[in-house]
Design a protein around this motif. Structure first.
Motif, PDB file in Angstrom:
ATOM      1  N   LEU A  55      19.541 -24.178  -7.215  1.00 55.91           N
ATOM      2  CA  LEU A  55      19.983 -24.936  -8.163  1.00 55.91           C
ATOM      3  C   LEU A  55      19.764 -26.212  -8.262  1.00 55.91           C
ATOM      4  CD1 LEU A  55      22.008 -24.781 -10.844  1.00 55.91           C
ATOM      5  CD2 LEU A  55      23.813 -25.292  -9.229  1.00 55.91           C
ATOM      6  N   LEU A  56      20.190 -27.083  -7.074  1.00 54.12           N
ATOM      7  CA  LEU A  56      19.781 -28.386  -7.110  1.00 54.12           C
ATOM      8  C   LEU A  56      18.409 -28.738  -6.968  1.00 54.12           C
ATOM      9  CD1 LEU A  56      22.289 -29.600  -4.555  1.00 54.12           C
ATOM     10  CD2 LEU A  56      22.296 -29.814  -6.868  1.00 54.12           C
ATOM     11  N   ALA A  57      17.340 -27.729  -6.677  1.00 56.55           N
ATOM     12  CA  ALA A  57      16.152 -27.988  -6.536  1.00 56.55           C
ATOM     13  C   ALA A  57      15.620 -27.783  -7.985  1.00 56.55           C
ATOM     14  CB  ALA A  57      15.314 -27.050  -5.784  1.00 56.55           C
ATOM     15  N   LYS A  58      16.201 -26.907  -8.705  1.00 59.29           N
ATOM     16  CA  LYS A  58      15.654 -26.948 -10.232  1.00 59.29           C
ATOM     17  C   LYS A  58      16.115 -27.969 -10.923  1.00 59.29           C
ATOM     18  CE  LYS A  58      16.520 -21.798 -10.887  1.00 59.29           C
ATOM     19  NZ  LYS A  58      17.528 -21.037 -11.677  1.00 59.29           N
ATOM     20  N   ARG A  59      17.013 -28.843 -10.545  1.00 61.51           N
ATOM     21  CA  ARG A  59      17.391 -30.020 -11.116  1.00 61.51           C
ATOM     22  C   ARG A  59      16.790 -31.303 -10.613  1.00 61.51           C
ATOM     23  NH1 ARG A  59      23.679 -29.189 -12.759  1.00 61.51           N
ATOM     24  NH2 ARG A  59      23.457 -26.914 -13.605  1.00 61.51           N
ATOM     25  N   GLY A  60      15.664 -31.315  -9.620  1.00 61.89           N
ATOM     26  CA  GLY A  60      14.941 -32.313  -8.885  1.00 61.89           C
ATOM     27  C   GLY A  60      15.667 -32.891  -8.007  1.00 61.89           C
ATOM     28  N   VAL A  61      16.818 -32.253  -7.222  1.00 64.48           N
ATOM     29  CA  VAL A  61      17.699 -32.885  -6.230  1.00 64.48           C
ATOM     30  C   VAL A  61      17.065 -32.252  -4.905  1.00 64.48           C
ATOM     31  CG1 VAL A  61      19.980 -33.405  -5.354  1.00 64.48           C
ATOM     32  CG2 VAL A  61      19.606 -33.259  -7.792  1.00 64.48           C
ATOM     33  N   PRO A  62      16.747 -33.012  -3.780  1.00 60.78           N
ATOM     34  CA  PRO A  62      16.272 -32.595  -2.737  1.00 60.78           C
ATOM     35  C   PRO A  62      17.581 -32.433  -1.851  1.00 60.78           C
ATOM     36  CG  PRO A  62      15.735 -34.579  -2.793  1.00 60.78           C
ATOM     37  CD  PRO A  62      16.132 -34.543  -4.151  1.00 60.78           C
ATOM     38  N   THR A  63      17.384 -31.162  -0.968  1.00 59.72           N
ATOM     39  CA  THR A  63      18.461 -30.832   0.134  1.00 59.72           C
ATOM     40  C   THR A  63      18.044 -30.494   1.255  1.00 59.72           C
ATOM     41  OG1 THR A  63      18.363 -28.620  -0.599  1.00 59.72           O
ATOM     42  CG2 THR A  63      19.961 -29.877  -1.996  1.00 59.72           C
ATOM     43  N   LEU A  64      19.056 -30.741   2.220  1.00 62.86           N
ATOM     44  CA  LEU A  64      18.578 -30.629   3.668  1.00 62.86           C
ATOM     45  C   LEU A  64      19.840 -30.000   4.277  1.00 62.86           C
ATOM     46  CD1 LEU A  64      16.818 -31.050   6.269  1.00 62.86           C
ATOM     47  CD2 LEU A  64      18.189 -32.995   6.674  1.00 62.86           C
ATOM     48  N   ALA A  65      19.902 -28.813   4.674  1.00 60.40           N
ATOM     49  CA  ALA A  65      20.951 -28.166   5.327  1.00 60.40           C
ATOM     50  C   ALA A  65      20.844 -27.829   6.809  1.00 60.40           C
ATOM     51  CB  ALA A  65      21.214 -26.603   4.653  1.00 60.40           C
ATOM     52  N   LEU A  66      21.645 -28.334   7.571  1.00 57.46           N
ATOM     53  CA  LEU A  66      21.682 -28.165   9.127  1.00 57.46           C
ATOM     54  C   LEU A  66      22.059 -26.915   9.762  1.00 57.46           C
ATOM     55  CD1 LEU A  66      22.732 -31.911  10.183  1.00 57.46           C
ATOM     56  CD2 LEU A  66      20.521 -30.678  10.112  1.00 57.46           C
ATOM     57  N   ASP A  67      21.495 -26.487  10.699  1.00 55.56           N
ATOM     58  CA  ASP A  67      22.315 -25.365  11.493  1.00 55.56           C
ATOM     59  C   ASP A  67      22.996 -26.123  12.555  1.00 55.56           C
ATOM     60  OD1 ASP A  67      21.818 -23.069  10.123  1.00 55.56           O
ATOM     61  OD2 ASP A  67      20.086 -22.673  11.370  1.00 55.56           O
ATOM     62  N   LEU A  68      24.247 -26.304  12.744  1.00 54.76           N
ATOM     63  CA  LEU A  68      24.869 -27.022  13.832  1.00 54.76           C
ATOM     64  C   LEU A  68      24.841 -26.252  15.320  1.00 54.76           C
ATOM     65  CD1 LEU A  68      28.344 -27.891  12.145  1.00 54.76           C
ATOM     66  CD2 LEU A  68      26.436 -29.437  12.577  1.00 54.76           C
ATOM     67  N   ARG A  69      24.917 -27.094  16.188  1.00 62.60           N
ATOM     68  CA  ARG A  69      24.463 -26.485  17.581  1.00 62.60           C
ATOM     69  C   ARG A  69      25.390 -25.345  17.620  1.00 62.60           C
ATOM     70  NH1 ARG A  69      25.576 -30.056  22.335  1.00 62.60           N
ATOM     71  NH2 ARG A  69      25.029 -31.546  21.116  1.00 62.60           N
ATOM     72  N   GLY A  70      24.826 -24.220  18.096  1.00 64.60           N
ATOM     73  CA  GLY A  70      25.160 -22.987  18.555  1.00 64.60           C
ATOM     74  C   GLY A  70      25.180 -22.211  17.009  1.00 64.60           C
ATOM     75  N   HIS A  71      24.954 -22.434  16.039  1.00 67.72           N
ATOM     76  CA  HIS A  71      24.910 -21.921  14.863  1.00 67.72           C
ATOM     77  C   HIS A  71      23.453 -21.542  14.275  1.00 67.72           C
ATOM     78  CE1 HIS A  71      28.788 -23.961  14.949  1.00 67.72           C
ATOM     79  NE2 HIS A  71      29.279 -22.834  14.253  1.00 67.72           N
ATOM     80  N   GLY A  72      23.450 -20.416  13.376  1.00 65.34           N
ATOM     81  CA  GLY A  72      22.151 -20.065  12.815  1.00 65.34           C
ATOM     82  C   GLY A  72      20.935 -20.408  14.087  1.00 65.34           C
ATOM     83  N   GLU A  73      19.788 -20.929  13.747  1.00 60.75           N
ATOM     84  CA  GLU A  73      18.724 -21.084  14.678  1.00 60.75           C
ATOM     85  C   GLU A  73      18.939 -22.151  15.673  1.00 60.75           C
ATOM     86  OE1 GLU A  73      16.161 -18.832  14.753  1.00 60.75           O
ATOM     87  OE2 GLU A  73      17.341 -17.488  13.277  1.00 60.75           O
ATOM     88  N   SER A  74      19.981 -22.787  15.723  1.00 60.94           N
ATOM     89  CA  SER A  74      20.096 -24.171  16.693  1.00 60.94           C
ATOM     90  C   SER A  74      20.611 -23.391  17.848  1.00 60.94           C
ATOM     91  CB  SER A  74      20.902 -24.937  15.945  1.00 60.94           C
ATOM     92  OG  SER A  74      20.161 -25.918  15.151  1.00 60.94           O
ATOM     93  N   PRO A  75      20.131 -23.758  19.024  1.00 59.82           N
ATOM     94  CA  PRO A  75      20.843 -23.479  20.393  1.00 59.82           C
ATOM     95  C   PRO A  75      22.120 -24.268  20.578  1.00 59.82           C
ATOM     96  CG  PRO A  75      18.722 -25.154  20.605  1.00 59.82           C
ATOM     97  CD  PRO A  75      19.011 -24.726  19.255  1.00 59.82           C
ATOM     98  N   LEU A  76      22.914 -23.420  21.466  1.00 59.90           N
ATOM     99  CA  LEU A  76      24.124 -24.105  21.696  1.00 59.90           C
ATOM    100  C   LEU A  76      23.978 -25.350  22.438  1.00 59.90           C
ATOM    101  CD1 LEU A  76      27.170 -23.944  21.801  1.00 59.90           C
ATOM    102  CD2 LEU A  76      26.886 -22.565  24.032  1.00 59.90           C
ATOM    103  N   GLY A  77      23.073 -25.276  23.661  1.00 54.87           N
ATOM    104  CA  GLY A  77      23.030 -26.386  24.483  1.00 54.87           C
ATOM    105  C   GLY A  77      24.064 -26.074  25.529  1.00 54.87           C
TER     106      GLY A  77
END
Length: 91
Positions: A55-77
């Motif tokens: 939705l934001l991209a359609k409106r010309g707003v760039p976004t960045l979404a993080l995977d915090l450590r131990g979530h999604g594709e980010s390792p736990l460390g």
């Protein structure tokens, strides 16, 4: 890709805190001057924001979404670094 998004590819980000390094993954969408950073809750991942990013991209707003450590594709460390305070410091 929907809505003319540039990429759903996961992007690496390296965070250095107190001589410890964690590699976080993120995803981005859209192009523009002001970036919106999206951070998920504790039982989630960056993909949670996909519909909003479109939705934001359609409106010309760039976004960045993080995977915090131990979530999604980010390792736990180091397990001892997995605390709410450390997750906040990573961002």
């Amino acid at each position: 890709l929907p809505c003319g998004l540039a990429s759903w590819a996961l992007l690496p980000a390296t965070v250095q805190c107190e001589e410890r390094t964690v590699k976080l993954k993120s995803r981005s969408a859209g192009h523009g001057k002001q970036l919106v950073v999206l951070v998920h809750g504790l039982d989630s991942w960056s993909g949670t924001w996909q519909a909003l990013m479109e939705l934001l991209a359609k409106r010309g707003v760039p976004t960045l979404a993080l995977d915090l450590r131990g979530h999604g594709e980010s390792p736990l460390g180091r397990p001892e670094d997995f605390s709410p305070e450390q997750l906040a410091a990573d961002v």
